[in-house]
Design a protein around this motif. Sequence first.
Motif, PDB file in Angstrom:
ATOM      1  N   THR A 131     -36.373   1.222 -12.124  1.00  0.00           N
ATOM      2  CA  THR A 131     -35.947   2.250 -10.643  1.00  0.00           C
ATOM      3  C   THR A 131     -37.213   2.376 -10.447  1.00  0.00           C
ATOM      4  OG1 THR A 131     -34.506   3.141 -12.364  1.00  0.00           O
ATOM      5  CG2 THR A 131     -34.413   3.739  -9.964  1.00  0.00           C
ATOM      6  N   GLU A 132     -38.135   2.882 -11.166  1.00  0.00           N
ATOM      7  CA  GLU A 132     -39.544   3.308 -10.526  1.00  0.00           C
ATOM      8  C   GLU A 132     -40.439   2.296  -9.828  1.00  0.00           C
ATOM      9  OE1 GLU A 132     -42.033   5.751 -13.265  1.00  0.00           O
ATOM     10  OE2 GLU A 132     -40.291   5.955 -14.638  1.00  0.00           O
ATOM     11  N   ILE A 133     -40.130   1.079 -10.647  1.00  0.00           N
ATOM     12  CA  ILE A 133     -40.964  -0.137 -10.163  1.00  0.00           C
ATOM     13  C   ILE A 133     -40.338  -0.482  -8.791  1.00  0.00           C
ATOM     14  CG2 ILE A 133     -41.334  -2.610 -10.712  1.00  0.00           C
ATOM     15  CD1 ILE A 133     -41.542  -1.913 -13.508  1.00  0.00           C
ATOM     16  N   LEU A 134     -38.984  -0.415  -8.809  1.00  0.00           N
ATOM     17  CA  LEU A 134     -38.356  -0.780  -7.573  1.00  0.00           C
ATOM     18  C   LEU A 134     -38.895   0.227  -6.359  1.00  0.00           C
ATOM     19  CD1 LEU A 134     -34.880  -1.849  -8.287  1.00  0.00           C
ATOM     20  CD2 LEU A 134     -36.550  -3.315  -7.686  1.00  0.00           C
ATOM     21  N   ALA A 136     -47.515  -8.110   1.451  1.00  0.00           N
ATOM     22  CA  ALA A 136     -48.930  -8.298   0.828  1.00  0.00           C
ATOM     23  C   ALA A 136     -48.882  -7.238  -0.159  1.00  0.00           C
ATOM     24  CB  ALA A 136     -49.750  -8.333   1.897  1.00  0.00           C
ATOM     25  N   GLY A 137     -48.622  -5.930   0.571  1.00  0.00           N
ATOM     26  CA  GLY A 137     -48.744  -4.434  -0.213  1.00  0.00           C
ATOM     27  C   GLY A 137     -47.947  -4.613  -1.395  1.00  0.00           C
ATOM     28  N   VAL A 138     -46.760  -5.088  -1.511  1.00  0.00           N
ATOM     29  CA  VAL A 138     -46.021  -5.318  -2.412  1.00  0.00           C
ATOM     30  C   VAL A 138     -46.316  -6.052  -3.552  1.00  0.00           C
ATOM     31  CG1 VAL A 138     -43.588  -5.814  -3.421  1.00  0.00           C
ATOM     32  CG2 VAL A 138     -43.761  -4.776  -0.991  1.00  0.00           C
ATOM     33  N   VAL A 139     -46.980  -7.240  -3.359  1.00  0.00           N
ATOM     34  CA  VAL A 139     -47.607  -8.243  -4.184  1.00  0.00           C
ATOM     35  C   VAL A 139     -48.527  -7.589  -5.090  1.00  0.00           C
ATOM     36  CG1 VAL A 139     -48.842 -10.290  -4.297  1.00  0.00           C
ATOM     37  CG2 VAL A 139     -46.706 -10.044  -3.136  1.00  0.00           C
ATOM     38  N   THR A 140     -49.504  -6.956  -4.298  1.00  0.00           N
ATOM     39  CA  THR A 140     -50.583  -6.242  -4.876  1.00  0.00           C
ATOM     40  C   THR A 140     -50.256  -5.109  -5.486  1.00  0.00           C
ATOM     41  OG1 THR A 140     -51.706  -6.479  -2.553  1.00  0.00           O
ATOM     42  CG2 THR A 140     -52.842  -5.307  -4.012  1.00  0.00           C
ATOM     43  N   ARG A 141     -49.415  -4.305  -5.261  1.00  0.00           N
ATOM     44  CA  ARG A 141     -49.103  -3.171  -6.149  1.00  0.00           C
ATOM     45  C   ARG A 141     -48.278  -3.464  -7.455  1.00  0.00           C
ATOM     46  NH1 ARG A 141     -50.036   1.861  -6.880  1.00  0.00           N
ATOM     47  NH2 ARG A 141     -50.238   2.141  -4.541  1.00  0.00           N
ATOM     48  N   ILE A 142     -47.560  -4.902  -7.555  1.00  0.00           N
ATOM     49  CA  ILE A 142     -46.609  -5.287  -8.705  1.00  0.00           C
ATOM     50  C   ILE A 142     -47.924  -5.690  -9.604  1.00  0.00           C
ATOM     51  CG2 ILE A 142     -45.499  -7.119  -9.612  1.00  0.00           C
ATOM     52  CD1 ILE A 142     -43.651  -7.045  -7.010  1.00  0.00           C
ATOM     53  N   VAL A 143     -48.879  -6.554  -9.032  1.00  0.00           N
ATOM     54  CA  VAL A 143     -50.195  -6.947  -9.823  1.00  0.00           C
ATOM     55  C   VAL A 143     -50.999  -5.856 -10.591  1.00  0.00           C
ATOM     56  CG1 VAL A 143     -52.293  -8.346  -9.769  1.00  0.00           C
ATOM     57  CG2 VAL A 143     -50.138  -9.153  -8.634  1.00  0.00           C
TER      58      VAL A 143
END
Lengths: 147, 256
Positions: A4-7, A37-44
Amino acid sequence: MAITEILLACLFSFTCTIGFGICFGIRKEELVWAGLAGVVTRIVLIICESLLFNRLFYTMVAALVGTLYAELVGMHKKVSIAKFLYPALVLLIPGDVLYEMIMAMIQLDQPAMMHHLVILAQALLGIALGSMIGPMLFRSYRREHRI
Amino acid sequence: MERKELNELMDFAVEFGARLMTSGGEIWRTDDLLHLIFHAYGIEEPDIFMLPHTLMISVQPKDQEPVMRHKTVGDILVNMEQLTQLNRLAWEIRDNHIPVSTLKEKLHAISIHPPYPRPMIICGMAIALLSLNYFIGGGVMGGVLVAIGIAIAMGTQMYMHEIFPVNHLLLCGISSFLAGSVIMIGYKTGLHSNPYLLMIINCIGLIPGIPLINACREMLNGRVLSGGLLFMTAFLETLAVACGFYLSLVIFGGVL
């Protein structure tokens, strides 16, 4: 970190990047791509923070992946990569550290200032290096396709 | 190339470069695209000198007097739409050999205005900071204070300059002072318990983050002078922002 936190982190990274995208003058049709782009960067960043403990390295990896994403979307949409690169990098900028460093400077707290300066230098160097490696790999392709 | 045509090309190039830089184009990109344009008209070695607020171009044609142009570049306002269109125009010139006399017309056809009206840009920044508020843990009331603060700060930066032109650094200080004051009033009235945290969130919206990254990239690319100047500009702006927040902390009874 729970799912949930990751989502939620992904959702807020998306809205945050879209907000910055509006400020940067990115057109409506491309805002979703900029948000991703922001999501990808945040996940990495979340993954790398747990694996690599040096801020220089995890920021660099996140910036590199964000830049590669920007390159691929830029190529696909045949537009300048800067349109997706800035939104990808904006979440990595250590604004809080810069602010704390200057606040420490104003209050003449030298040890705190030096501490924040080191963190700031690591983060900025990481972002700069990460965002320089990506374009090197795709330079010839971009030249060929005029983007 | 005839002298008249060369003069026209130089006028175009210097305006093109200045617009690219003010819309957030990096120095390496501006340099790259200007070389592309000059090569399209058979000028192989233009001398281009750039600093964050200065652009100088000099061309030495065969058996003729050199031609030189200089332009002072205004404040940077990141506008990706304009940057993309200028990028596209440079490649169009390179591929289609557009007549020099029509270049200015093509440049003026590209709008200098961002695709969104100012209130929308302010809303965009408020959305961004509200999202950051989640990461930093500012809470609901904190988010409201952050949004009001940034709206006032950005509104001041955008509109005050037109009504009453002041020094850019002073404007940064005034706007952050206003944002800080909103947060401190919220703190004093019991709406929030951690003004320091909210100030950090607001600060992220006011500091020049992109120029800071570009400064590092320029320096790593070997352009130490332009990178250093960019870094100094970003540092001074952040100092002005921090001073504004600090002043609000002191005036409203401070927590420091």
